[in-house]
Design a protein around this motif. Structure first.
Motif, mmCIF file in Angstrom:
data_model
loop_
_atom_site.group_PDB
_atom_site.id
_atom_site.type_symbol
_atom_site.label_atom_id
_atom_site.label_comp_id
_atom_site.label_asym_id
_atom_site.label_seq_id
_atom_site.Cartn_x
_atom_site.Cartn_y
_atom_site.Cartn_z
ATOM 1 N N ASN A 52 8.354 -25.494 18.800
ATOM 2 C CA ASN A 52 8.259 -25.266 17.368
ATOM 3 C C ASN A 52 9.594 -24.814 16.776
ATOM 4 O OD1 ASN A 52 6.679 -24.893 14.858
ATOM 5 N ND2 ASN A 52 7.176 -22.733 15.170
ATOM 6 N N ASN A 53 10.061 -25.541 15.763
ATOM 7 C CA ASN A 53 11.273 -25.180 15.025
ATOM 8 C C ASN A 53 12.478 -24.962 15.958
ATOM 9 O OD1 ASN A 53 12.739 -24.667 12.690
ATOM 10 N ND2 ASN A 53 12.240 -22.488 12.653
ATOM 11 N N CYS A 54 12.639 -25.873 16.928
ATOM 12 C CA CYS A 54 13.742 -25.739 17.879
ATOM 13 C C CYS A 54 14.903 -26.673 17.548
ATOM 14 C CB CYS A 54 13.243 -26.006 19.296
ATOM 15 S SG CYS A 54 12.657 -27.693 19.584
ATOM 16 N N GLY A 55 14.830 -27.313 16.399
ATOM 17 C CA GLY A 55 15.896 -28.221 16.004
ATOM 18 C C GLY A 55 15.651 -29.667 16.359
ATOM 19 N N LEU A 56 14.499 -29.947 16.943
ATOM 20 C CA LEU A 56 14.132 -31.321 17.284
ATOM 21 C C LEU A 56 13.153 -31.862 16.257
ATOM 22 C CD1 LEU A 56 13.566 -30.978 21.140
ATOM 23 C CD2 LEU A 56 15.614 -31.807 19.966
ATOM 24 N N ALA A 57 13.189 -33.172 16.050
ATOM 25 C CA ALA A 57 12.295 -33.788 15.070
ATOM 26 C C ALA A 57 10.839 -33.555 15.433
ATOM 27 C CB ALA A 57 12.577 -35.296 14.982
ATOM 28 N N GLY A 58 10.521 -33.570 16.729
ATOM 29 C CA GLY A 58 9.144 -33.387 17.163
ATOM 30 C C GLY A 58 8.603 -31.991 16.948
ATOM 31 N N GLY A 59 9.465 -31.036 16.677
ATOM 32 C CA GLY A 59 9.020 -29.658 16.458
ATOM 33 C C GLY A 59 9.160 -29.197 15.032
ATOM 34 N N CYS A 60 9.449 -30.120 14.114
ATOM 35 C CA CYS A 60 9.649 -29.778 12.703
ATOM 36 C C CYS A 60 8.886 -30.764 11.823
ATOM 37 C CB CYS A 60 11.141 -29.817 12.351
ATOM 38 S SG CYS A 60 12.164 -28.672 13.308
ATOM 39 N N PRO A 61 8.640 -30.408 10.552
ATOM 40 C CA PRO A 61 8.012 -31.359 9.628
ATOM 41 C C PRO A 61 8.886 -32.598 9.484
ATOM 42 C CG PRO A 61 7.948 -29.132 8.747
ATOM 43 C CD PRO A 61 8.853 -29.103 9.954
ATOM 44 N N PRO A 62 8.320 -33.787 9.247
ATOM 45 C CA PRO A 62 6.884 -34.031 9.014
ATOM 46 C C PRO A 62 6.064 -34.228 10.280
ATOM 47 C CG PRO A 62 8.095 -36.065 8.733
ATOM 48 C CD PRO A 62 9.127 -35.011 9.053
ATOM 49 N N TYR A 63 6.725 -34.226 11.457
ATOM 50 C CA TYR A 63 5.967 -34.434 12.692
ATOM 51 C C TYR A 63 5.072 -33.240 13.001
ATOM 52 C CZ TYR A 63 8.808 -38.544 13.793
ATOM 53 O OH TYR A 63 9.415 -39.778 13.763
ATOM 54 N N SER A 64 5.598 -32.058 12.824
ATOM 55 C CA SER A 64 4.847 -30.857 13.175
ATOM 56 C C SER A 64 5.104 -29.772 12.141
ATOM 57 C CB SER A 64 5.269 -30.366 14.567
ATOM 58 O OG SER A 64 4.672 -29.132 14.873
#
Length: 294
Positions: free
Chosen positions: A238-250
């Motif tokens: 979560n919120n680690c700088g990766l697209a998979g851990g940030c909106p709009p994915y998460s």
């Protein structure tokens, strides 16, 4: 020493074999669905709209990164497994066999003492290896945004420490610990109840049946505590700088409790638990021609 080495070798072999399965599972857990649903049949033979399973998902990954891509995150996961096995064994050795006599092996007092020892050993192993677990998850989730932020083990350690400090290595630790502890106590307690009250000690194959009951209750306990695994993995990325851990994915979660409540509200507490018969979540929109189901 020989037993520890054999456990390490066996664990490493199983880790390598199961790596593609875990890779697919993690991507599904974070909600990444690159493939549209297909028309299939459920166990009753009725046509349903279902999401692609393990093999289709793995083929999609291999078509982009090759077969070697299915083993992304293997190095930190192997480090976690080896270190965890060593720490677990050392802690059990330090705690000793306990002072409960063998002639009361069926007593619940012995179950409590043995489960407490195992809980302390597992918790210590989880605490020590969790940084490698975080790196493993983040290196896998990079597939979503095609990043290369967590590629090498040493570079990943430096990146997490520079951006998040020491606490970054323990993202998602609390729900993971809670899940392990609850699962362990459920498994051992249920196995004790089944072996003591449900099975007749007069049966010749009773010892074999009791060994099977431990595996069955362990599987049942892991199913009940799966939401803790899901929340832990989501918080680790979560919120680690990766697209998979940030909106709009998460969405961005403020805490693991916030993550738990949001998943429960959406009805996604079992997301990723099944890798073969995956139904389309209620309220989720995909490019699927539902008229084919009529």
């Amino acid at each position: 020493m020989a037993d520890a080495a054999s456990q390490v070798l066996l664990g490493s072999g199983l880790t390598i074999l199961s790596q593609p399965l875990m890779y697919v599972k993690v991507l599904i857990q974070v909600g990444y669905e690159p493939l549209p649903p297909t028309i299939g049949r459920n166990i009753f033979g009725r046509q349903v709209c279902q999401l692609p399973g393990l093999f289709c998902y793995a083929q999609h990954i291999a078509s982009i990164d090759g077969k070697r891509g299915l083993f992304t995150g293997l190095t930190p996961r192997l480090c976690s497994g080896v270190l965890g096995t060593v720490v677990h064994g050392k802690v059990l050795q330090e705690l000793g066999p306990g002072n409960v006599q063998k002639d009361v092996s069926s007593s619940f007092d012995r179950v409590i003492k043995e489960t407490t020892r195992e809980m302390m050993a597992r918790s210590a192993a989880t605490l020590i290896t969790h940084p490698f677990h975080v790196i493993t998850l983040r290196s896998m989730v990079q597939f979503i945004g095609r990043e290369s932020k967590y590629c090498g083990l040493c570079d990943s350690i430096v990146t997490i420490y520079r951006e998040e400090g020491i606490l970054g290595f323990f993202a998602g630790l609390i729900p993971r610990l809670l899940g392990d502890i609850i699962s362990l106590w459920l498994c051992n307690s249920l196995a004790y109840l089944v072996n003591t009250y449900a099975l007749d000690s007069g049966v010749s194959t009773m010892n074999e049946m009791k060994s099977y009951s431990q595996a069955v209750t362990g599987f049942f306990a892991s199913m009940l505590t799966y939401p803790f695994v899901l929340v832990s993995n989501l918080m680790a990325v979560n919120n680690c700088g990766l697209a998979g851990g940030c909106p709009p994915y998460s969405p961005l979660y403020t805490s693991w409790i916030d993550c738990w409540c949001m998943l429960q509200k959406e009805g996604n507490m079992s997301r990723g638990n099944s890798l073969f018969f995956r139904k389309v979540p209620f309220g989720k929109t995909y490019c699927c021609d539902l008229r084919m189901l009529i």
